[in-house]
Design an enzyme around this catalytic site. Sequence first.
Site, PDB file in Angstrom:
ATOM      1  N   SER A  38       0.851  -1.413   0.084  1.00  0.00           N
ATOM      2  CA  SER A  38       0.249  -0.036  -0.095  1.00  0.00           C
ATOM      3  C   SER A  38       0.829   1.310  -0.108  1.00  0.00           C
ATOM      4  O   SER A  38       0.276   2.487  -0.084  1.00  0.00           O
ATOM      5  CB  SER A  38      -0.938   0.020   1.129  1.00  0.00           C
ATOM      6  OG  SER A  38      -0.341   0.087   2.350  1.00  0.00           O
ATOM      7  N   LYS A  82       0.473   4.296   6.704  1.00  0.00           N
ATOM      8  CA  LYS A  82      -0.165   5.369   5.623  1.00  0.00           C
ATOM      9  C   LYS A  82       0.496   6.509   5.946  1.00  0.00           C
ATOM     10  O   LYS A  82       0.888   6.963   6.955  1.00  0.00           O
ATOM     11  CB  LYS A  82      -1.707   5.463   5.637  1.00  0.00           C
ATOM     12  CG  LYS A  82      -2.342   4.099   5.926  1.00  0.00           C
ATOM     13  CD  LYS A  82      -2.156   3.205   4.355  1.00  0.00           C
ATOM     14  CE  LYS A  82      -2.932   1.863   4.559  1.00  0.00           C
ATOM     15  NZ  LYS A  82      -2.916   1.004   3.546  1.00  0.00           N
TER      16      LYS A  82
END
Length: 166
Positions: A38, A82
């Site tokens: 990700s 993230k």
Amino acid sequence: MGKEENTFLDDVVEVGASLLVGYVISRFVRLALARGQSMVPTIKNNQPIILDCRAYHRGEPKRHDLVAFRAHQKNQHKFFLKRVIGLPNEHVLVEDGRVYINGILLEEPYINEPMKRHPKIDLIVEEGHLFVMGDNRNHSLDSRSPSLGLIRIKEDVVGVVKQFRK
């Protein structure tokens, strides 16, 4: 005169001091291994990272910080990595593959590829929360998903990435 021999008490003190130093360091810094795709291209799968575990105790979150946080999904406690996109009280709009913060297009040179179609997101980030997204937008479970949503700064953020090797 020869060397003095260490006594048992000296050994206990040395081990105790080492454990204390290790504990103190572990409260401030954590070494971790990034897992998944990700955050590609910024951070790759199985890449080592160093987290500053006290960063938000000393200061406020900043846009583009890379944060590790706990997510509680379906009785599982997972850790995610993230990028901070939206800060508390900001208006976040994700539409047509673009991200707008308070009506201004966010420049994102770090993303892996243009974002494919995704449902429109239009929200105000709650006080004490962050809106986060992965750099590999088409392969990231992040704040766009109702199952993850906004991240609580004080309760969920484990640390801020301070160093990583490309």
